[in-house]
Scaffold this active site. Structure first.
Site, short mmCIF file in Angstrom:
data_model
loop_
_atom_site.label_atom_id
_atom_site.label_comp_id
_atom_site.label_asym_id
_atom_site.label_seq_id
_atom_site.Cartn_x
_atom_site.Cartn_y
_atom_site.Cartn_z
N ARG A 211 95.34 -23.03 -100.51
CA ARG A 211 94.34 -22.81 -101.54
C ARG A 211 93.78 -24.16 -101.97
O ARG A 211 94.39 -25.20 -101.75
CB ARG A 211 94.94 -22.09 -102.74
CG ARG A 211 95.40 -20.67 -102.44
CD ARG A 211 95.80 -19.97 -103.72
NE ARG A 211 96.31 -18.64 -103.48
CZ ARG A 211 95.56 -17.55 -103.31
NH1 ARG A 211 94.25 -17.67 -103.34
NH2 ARG A 211 96.10 -16.37 -103.11
N SER A 215 89.28 -29.11 -104.40
CA SER A 215 88.04 -28.78 -103.70
C SER A 215 87.49 -27.44 -104.21
O SER A 215 88.18 -26.70 -104.92
CB SER A 215 88.30 -28.70 -102.20
OG SER A 215 89.16 -27.63 -101.90
N ASP A 272 96.04 -40.14 -101.50
CA ASP A 272 96.23 -39.29 -100.32
C ASP A 272 96.53 -40.20 -99.15
O ASP A 272 95.74 -40.37 -98.23
CB ASP A 272 94.96 -38.47 -100.06
CG ASP A 272 95.25 -37.24 -99.20
OD1 ASP A 272 96.41 -37.08 -98.80
OD2 ASP A 272 94.32 -36.48 -98.95
N SER A 280 102.51 -34.04 -94.39
CA SER A 280 102.12 -32.77 -94.99
C SER A 280 101.61 -31.80 -93.92
O SER A 280 102.06 -30.66 -93.82
CB SER A 280 101.03 -33.01 -96.04
OG SER A 280 100.47 -31.80 -96.49
#
Length: 509
Positions: A211, A215, A272, A280
């Protein structure tokens, strides 16, 4: 002192009360500021405590309450804490100081430049997944491992640790296909198209998707406007065994749960890091039982990956770690200079997906072409097409209607195909001058869609009316804003009006 506390000399007892407060993934316990247990145990605000009931435990952060809604002798629990403990109300809770965590020492060491091996990282990830670390410790870990501070060996170890502290699926067929886009490109909703095409050609693709966090839409948000996505593992297996593929929310199947927690902390920090991104992505692919994976790296000045050099670094690390954890990986670079399709927001992106699958003459050509390119690569690495022949096979599956039939079958297996909602309020954003579109800002356009209400309001977002190179007239709509309420519409419009470079127009002399 109550009876339970009398038998637990290392714990204090308070009666459970449901606070009804949503704190996302962070368990919180609310205790009165004048609580005798708080004073005697030193439970200051932001203290971490361990709460136990019938063998179930949760580590929660203390918040003090100076109002009378919480009674003396009560502990209010946020929704995440309530769910973990499985309470109904009125239970006597044991509350105590949590054990000292070895992972905190490892995080502190990394902050000072020490390297982390697999065992240390597994200890940290186990505590992350179990909710034992505070947001302060999580933020420290994210910061200490960002900015190139993780070696390739540490990145491999982190990926393995993330895999090993969660569930790992095993499928009775092979090869199992998967894809991932590293993100940063609004409207790039290729996954539903790729899954439909690839599985229509006979490959298996159990796709778990995320999800949105920051963004306007994640794949799971978009797919949820078309079919249910909150499937558990058993339901997911049934769908895949029946139709060969699925598109479900990864959070509902608890794959790589440590990663979900780290994402929650790293996104608000805007950290990030390459190592965390690779760990990830690949931990979730391996945990999902994937064997052959396609990675899409859009490159553009306002995408997540902004240069060819950055793409080289990321692609090389993905391939190195992928090989180390047993994945057959192919990395492709795509154009990240502008959004894909017309819609930005769950329902608007879903409409683009349907238009492509149904071969609508007005379907966005760039979304179609990107989906065919990616599906073609997967068909090649999955053995269904020879080198260079995947695109043609993907095109045949789409143009013949096979992909649409397969997509309907997937939706029906997941709970039923439905029509995406429509926003009640729509307003155009007009060009201030005539000329040629020379640039668009992905990040700013995504922000307009978010301020309009996406993804919380599934029908909200924007529809783009122009592409790079288009000649436009003064007063022509550049995009339309879609909102559920007039307040959100005004909020998004006001932001757009203040921005420079949302859509850059070179005026015609």
């Amino acid at each position: 002192m109550n009876a339970l506390a009398a038998h637990l000399p290392d714990a204090a007892g308070l009666i459970a009360r449901r606070a009804g407060i949503l704190t996302y993934q962070s368990p919180v316990v609310y205790m009165r500021v004048d609580c005798e247990i708080c004073r005697s145990e030193g439970f200051e605000a932001q203290t971490r405590v361990e709460i136990e009931w019938k063998g179930r435990t949760v580590i929660a952060t203390v918040h003090h309450v100076a109002a009378d809604w919480l009674g003396h002798g009560e502990a209010g629990l946020s929704e995440p804490a309530w769910r973990v403990l499985g309470l109904s109300g009125g239970e006597m809770l044991a509350i105590r100081h949590p054990p000292v965590l070895e992972s905190e020492r490892h995080i502190r060491g990394k902050t000072y430049g020490a390297s982390l091996d697999y065992e240390k990282l597994k200890t940290i990830m186990h505590d992350v997944a179990a909710g034992r670390l505070s947001d302060l410790h999580l933020a420290s870990f994210v910061t200490a491992t960002a900015g190139g501070r993780m070696s390739h060996e540490e990145t491999v170890a982190l990926t393995r640790a993330m895999i090993d502290v969660g569930e790992r699926l095993h499928w009775p067929f092979s090869p199992v296909m998967d894809k991932h886009c590293v993100g940063g490109l609004p409207g790039n909703r290729t996954t539903p198209l790729v899954v439909a095409i690839v599985t229509a050609c006979g490959l298996v693709m159990p796709k778990t998707s995320s999800r949105a966090i920051t963004s306007p839409a994640g794949t799971a948000d978009t797919m949820e406007t078309l079919a249910p996505v909150n499937l558990d593992l058993q339901a997911m297996r049934r769908v895949v065994e029946k139709v060969g593929g699925c598109i479900v929310w990864g959070g509902s199947v608890q794959l790589s749960p440590a990663d979900d927690v780290l994402i929650r902390v790293s996104r608000p920090l805007d950290l990030d890091g390459t190592a965390q991104l690779v760990a990830s992505v690949l931990s979730k692919k391996a945990a999902a039982g994937s064997e052959r994976v396609l990675i899409d790296i859009p490159v553009g000045p306002t995408a997540k990956v902004r240069s060819e050099e950055a793409a080289d670094e990321l692609g090389g690390l993905l391939e190195h770690v992928g090989e180390a954890v047993g994945l057959q990986l192919r990395v492709v670079r795509t154009d990240g200079t502008q959004p894909v399709g017309r819609g930005v927001g769950p329902a608007l992106e879903a409409r683009d997906v349907l238009a492509v699958l149904q071969r609508d003459s007005a379907a966005p050509a760039d979304l179609r072409e990107r989906a065919l390119l990616l599906a073609g690569h997967l068909l090649e690495i999955g053995g269904k097409a020879g080198p260079g022949a995947g695109y043609a096979l993907a095109q045949q599956a789409l143009d013949s209607g096979q992909a649409w039939t397969q997509f309907v079958a997937i939706c029906e297996a997941q709970g039923g195909l439905r029509q995406p909602p429509v926003a009640p309020h729509v307003r155009p954003y007009l060009a201030g001058a005539a000329g040629v579109v020379t640039a668009v800002d992905n990040r700013k356009l995504a922000m307009v869609a978010k301020l309009a209400g996406a993804p919380g309001a599934p029908a909200a977002g924007i529809t783009l009316e122009v592409k790079l190179g288009d000649r436009i007239a003064r007063g022509q709509p550049l995009f339309h804003v879609h909102a559920q309420t007039t307040g959100e519409l005004e909020y998004a419009q006001a932001y757009a009006n203040r921005q420079q470079g949302l859509v850059t127009i070179e005026e015609i002399a």
